[in-house]
Design a protein around this motif. Structure first.
Motif, PDB file in Angstrom:
ATOM      1  N   GLU A  35       0.952  -1.168  -0.008  1.00 61.57           N
ATOM      2  CA  GLU A  35       0.085   0.128  -0.042  1.00 61.57           C
ATOM      3  C   GLU A  35       0.812   1.316   0.047  1.00 61.57           C
ATOM      4  N   ARG A  36       2.294   1.220   0.387  1.00 60.26           N
ATOM      5  CA  ARG A  36       3.205   2.311   0.347  1.00 60.26           C
ATOM      6  C   ARG A  36       3.525   2.640  -1.141  1.00 60.26           C
ATOM      7  N   GLN A  37       3.745   3.987  -1.217  1.00 64.79           N
ATOM      8  CA  GLN A  37       4.176   4.400  -2.639  1.00 64.79           C
ATOM      9  C   GLN A  37       5.784   3.867  -2.909  1.00 64.79           C
ATOM     10  N   LYS A  38       5.912   3.572  -4.024  1.00 62.03           N
ATOM     11  CA  LYS A  38       7.187   2.905  -4.323  1.00 62.03           C
ATOM     12  C   LYS A  38       8.480   3.971  -4.368  1.00 62.03           C
ATOM     13  N   SER A  39       9.587   2.982  -3.766  1.00 58.31           N
ATOM     14  CA  SER A  39      10.806   3.669  -3.677  1.00 58.31           C
ATOM     15  C   SER A  39      11.786   2.815  -4.480  1.00 58.31           C
ATOM     16  N   LEU A  40      12.888   3.468  -4.810  1.00 55.85           N
ATOM     17  CA  LEU A  40      14.036   2.518  -5.578  1.00 55.85           C
ATOM     18  C   LEU A  40      15.471   2.648  -4.626  1.00 55.85           C
ATOM     19  N   ILE A  41      16.072   1.770  -4.625  1.00 55.32           N
ATOM     20  CA  ILE A  41      17.401   1.469  -4.115  1.00 55.32           C
ATOM     21  C   ILE A  41      18.309   0.966  -5.228  1.00 55.32           C
ATOM     22  N   VAL A  42      19.166   1.897  -5.814  1.00 58.42           N
ATOM     23  CA  VAL A  42      20.307   1.116  -6.507  1.00 58.42           C
ATOM     24  C   VAL A  42      21.255   1.000  -6.128  1.00 58.42           C
ATOM     25  N   ILE A 143      13.720  16.591   2.890  1.00 60.05           N
ATOM     26  CA  ILE A 143      14.882  16.296   2.399  1.00 60.05           C
ATOM     27  C   ILE A 143      14.764  15.990   0.987  1.00 60.05           C
ATOM     28  N   PRO A 144      16.054  15.978   0.229  1.00 60.86           N
ATOM     29  CA  PRO A 144      16.015  15.526  -1.051  1.00 60.86           C
ATOM     30  C   PRO A 144      15.482  14.098  -1.548  1.00 60.86           C
ATOM     31  N   ALA A 145      14.650  14.205  -2.613  1.00 66.45           N
ATOM     32  CA  ALA A 145      13.949  13.007  -3.129  1.00 66.45           C
ATOM     33  C   ALA A 145      14.709  12.088  -3.656  1.00 66.45           C
ATOM     34  N   HIS A 146      15.772  12.508  -4.352  1.00 67.62           N
ATOM     35  CA  HIS A 146      16.978  11.711  -5.022  1.00 67.62           C
ATOM     36  C   HIS A 146      18.261  12.011  -4.432  1.00 67.62           C
ATOM     37  N   ILE A 147      18.796  10.812  -3.823  1.00 67.51           N
ATOM     38  CA  ILE A 147      20.150  10.998  -3.113  1.00 67.51           C
ATOM     39  C   ILE A 147      21.280  10.005  -3.450  1.00 67.51           C
ATOM     40  N   SER A 148      22.393  10.222  -3.665  1.00 68.58           N
ATOM     41  CA  SER A 148      23.577   9.514  -4.015  1.00 68.58           C
ATOM     42  C   SER A 148      24.398   9.288  -2.684  1.00 68.58           C
ATOM     43  N   LEU A 149      24.869   7.986  -2.446  1.00 71.73           N
ATOM     44  CA  LEU A 149      25.471   8.054  -1.410  1.00 71.73           C
ATOM     45  C   LEU A 149      26.799   7.362  -1.788  1.00 71.73           C
ATOM     46  N   LEU A 150      28.138   7.967  -1.338  1.00 69.99           N
ATOM     47  CA  LEU A 150      29.474   7.403  -1.757  1.00 69.99           C
ATOM     48  C   LEU A 150      30.033   7.876  -3.128  1.00 69.99           C
ATOM     49  N   GLY A 151      29.183   8.392  -3.727  1.00 73.93           N
ATOM     50  CA  GLY A 151      29.524   9.010  -4.796  1.00 73.93           C
ATOM     51  C   GLY A 151      29.931   8.231  -5.978  1.00 73.93           C
ATOM     52  N   GLY A 152      31.239   8.668  -6.671  1.00 76.98           N
ATOM     53  CA  GLY A 152      31.584   8.046  -8.135  1.00 76.98           C
ATOM     54  C   GLY A 152      31.854   8.940  -9.236  1.00 76.98           C
ATOM     55  N   GLN A 153      32.511   8.627  -9.976  1.00 78.90           N
ATOM     56  CA  GLN A 153      32.784   9.638 -11.372  1.00 78.90           C
ATOM     57  C   GLN A 153      31.773  10.111 -11.872  1.00 78.90           C
ATOM     58  N   PHE A 154      30.628   9.230 -12.235  1.00 78.58           N
ATOM     59  CA  PHE A 154      29.482   9.636 -12.891  1.00 78.58           C
ATOM     60  C   PHE A 154      28.256   9.577 -12.252  1.00 78.58           C
ATOM     61  N   PRO A 155      27.966  10.452 -11.450  1.00 79.25           N
ATOM     62  CA  PRO A 155      26.671  10.464 -10.561  1.00 79.25           C
ATOM     63  C   PRO A 155      25.406  10.397 -11.316  1.00 79.25           C
ATOM     64  N   ALA A 156      24.413   9.964 -10.811  1.00 77.85           N
ATOM     65  CA  ALA A 156      23.112  10.144 -11.426  1.00 77.85           C
ATOM     66  C   ALA A 156      22.546  11.454 -11.531  1.00 77.85           C
ATOM     67  N   ARG A 269      12.396   9.154  -2.475  1.00 76.04           N
ATOM     68  CA  ARG A 269      11.905   8.178  -3.665  1.00 76.04           C
ATOM     69  C   ARG A 269      13.135   7.340  -4.229  1.00 76.04           C
ATOM     70  N   ALA A 270      14.288   7.901  -4.262  1.00 75.33           N
ATOM     71  CA  ALA A 270      15.485   7.209  -4.924  1.00 75.33           C
ATOM     72  C   ALA A 270      16.557   7.254  -4.218  1.00 75.33           C
ATOM     73  N   VAL A 271      17.461   6.223  -3.767  1.00 75.92           N
ATOM     74  CA  VAL A 271      18.485   6.227  -3.504  1.00 75.92           C
ATOM     75  C   VAL A 271      19.513   5.575  -4.239  1.00 75.92           C
ATOM     76  N   GLU A 272      20.635   5.894  -4.336  1.00 76.33           N
ATOM     77  CA  GLU A 272      21.839   5.278  -4.928  1.00 76.33           C
ATOM     78  C   GLU A 272      22.890   5.251  -4.170  1.00 76.33           C
ATOM     79  N   VAL A 273      23.498   3.814  -3.943  1.00 75.14           N
ATOM     80  CA  VAL A 273      24.626   3.391  -3.192  1.00 75.14           C
ATOM     81  C   VAL A 273      25.818   2.850  -3.860  1.00 75.14           C
TER      82      VAL A 273
END
Length: 425
Positions: A35-42, A143-156, A269-273
């Motif tokens: 029933e909860r709205q969807k989120s994404l973890i990459v 807080i931001p809806a789209h978050i990148s954790l630990l970075g990388g050379q080519f972030p989302a 909504r979306a988190v990239e690790v």
């Protein structure tokens, strides 16, 4: 992490564009299950993990190297023996062993695997997370809806949806987010804001339309809202029990995965690790052993934690990199770039579970140069189809056509959902 004023304002703006649109209310933030709205973890495996040392081993063959396999909770499925913890939870996800791409370069491959499109000099496509945060706004999120954790050379990136949908980058969640507290007392802060208001109104005189188009005042208001938000506690992973923290692993990546769970639980909504270090042109086997020590506990704990908290049904999990590694072992005991038959894990969010798609040969007829090889896996899966599947499952109209800033119509995805992964209703 130290944030500049520009970073802070951009982050607040990114989290606030959707404030006037429908989203989760506070009661919905406590909702569990489907029933909860969807989120994404990459879970992004930067550099390109070897399929043969992760989810598609071929022990005892010419291409298998020293990697052995172990059984999993999913009958008939074996994965690399470097992942005993993931083996206990992989039945909650799906395994694709036949992803194909035409991009064997890190930058171009990353672009494709983060956007679903090959690079185009005329525009920049948005990442999955940017599309999700754009199309599925949460009006109570401070807080931001789209978050990148630990970075990388080519972030989302937000691409043609705008820089405000770029992932908000945090390089180590264990350090918290600095520079979010006012450096003066409340009384002086209010005087400063009153002074800023006078300057702003003076500047608006005679140029109100131009100033409104900059959204300056709105951005400031949202920055201030973020600075005082209780939702920032989602980054405070030390509030978790020691047992939970130990399960994820005492590494930056493990802490990033734990933070990702806390963030989607809050309504992000979306988190990239990102876990870098997979570009094993030399010492491939030792390199993958090192990487597995971080990935195995963290990924297993994330899936288990989401399941235990009844969040897996509303959270899509994608574990992927820009390509795989060559079946042929090179002279440095390494594997080179290989986009013609690599693997990923995907599941949760209401997708079916326990599905294994595709198959790679144990004795492929290949050339070492992936760009010259014509080898293809059985049942090849195109990246755009994977993206269409994920967007559909998130509740996004995957083939929605939007007009880019240069006036060019563009669909979010050019693929079609993989029906074998879609649960029947």
């Amino acid at each position: 992490m130290n944030l500049s004023r520009r970073d802070l304002l951009q982050a607040a703006f990114a989290s606030g564009l959707s404030f006037a649109l429908p989203g989760l209310d506070l009661r919905a933030a406590e909702t569990r299950g489907d029933e909860r709205q969807k989120s994404l973890i990459v879970i992004w495996l930067g550099g390109g993990a070897s399929q043969l040392e992760t989810w598609d081993p071929h022990p005892g063959t010419k291409i298998g190297g020293p990697t052995k396999s172990i059984k999993t909770k999913l009958p008939g499925l074996e994965i690399a023996d470097l992942y005993p913890r993931v083996a206990e939870h992989i039945h909650e996800l799906n395994v694709i062993r036949s992803l194909v791409s035409k991009e064997g370069d890190h930058e171009r491959g990353t672009y494709l695997l983060k956007t679903g499109y090959r690079p185009d000099p005329t525009l920049i496509h948005p990442s999955l997370g940017a599309i999700a945060s754009h199309e599925l706004p949460n009006d109570k999120l401070e807080i931001p809806a789209h978050i990148s954790l630990l970075g990388g050379q080519f972030p989302a990136r937000g691409g043609f949806l705008g820089e405000i949908f770029d992932a908000f980058k945090i390089y180590d969640p264990s350090n918290g987010i600095r520079n979010l507290k006012a450096r003066v007392g409340d009384a002086r802060q209010q005087k400063r804001l009153a002074g800023l208001d006078i300057v702003t109104k003076s500047f608006q005189t005679g140029r109100r339309v131009q100033v409104e188009n900059t959204l300056h005042q709105l951005t400031v208001e949202r920055a201030l809202r973020m600075m005082t938000s209780e939702q920032l506690k989602a980054f405070e992973i030390d509030q978790e029990s020691q047992a939970i923290r130990d399960a994820y692993g005492d590494t930056q990546f493990g802490r990033g995965c734990l933070a990702a769970r806390r963030l989607v639980e809050t309504g992000v909504r979306a988190v990239e690790v990102t876990l870098m270090g997979w570009d094993t042109h030399a010492n491939n086997f030792e390199g993958h052993k090192t990487q597995a020590k971080e990935l195995d506990p963290a990924l297993a704990a994330l899936v288990h934690d989401l399941k235990q908290r009844d969040l897996l049904a509303s959270t899509l999990v994608l574990c992927i990199g820009e390509f795989g590694r060559t079946p042929k072992i090179n002279g440095l005991d390494g594997r080179d770039h290989w986009p013609r038959g690599f693997s990923c894990l995907v599941g949760g969010g209401g997708l079916r579970s326990g599905v294994v798609l595709g198959e790679t040969d144990t004795e492929p007829l290949i050339e070492q140069d992936a760009n010259k090889s014509t080898a293809m896996p059985h049942d090849p899966i195109e990246v755009p189809d994977l993206f269409a599947t994920i967007l559909r499952q998130l509740g996004v109209e995957f083939d929605k056509e939007v007009l880019t800033p240069i006036g060019r119509p563009m669909k979010f995805s050019s693929g079609k959902p993989i029906e074998r992964l879609i649960a029947s209703t």
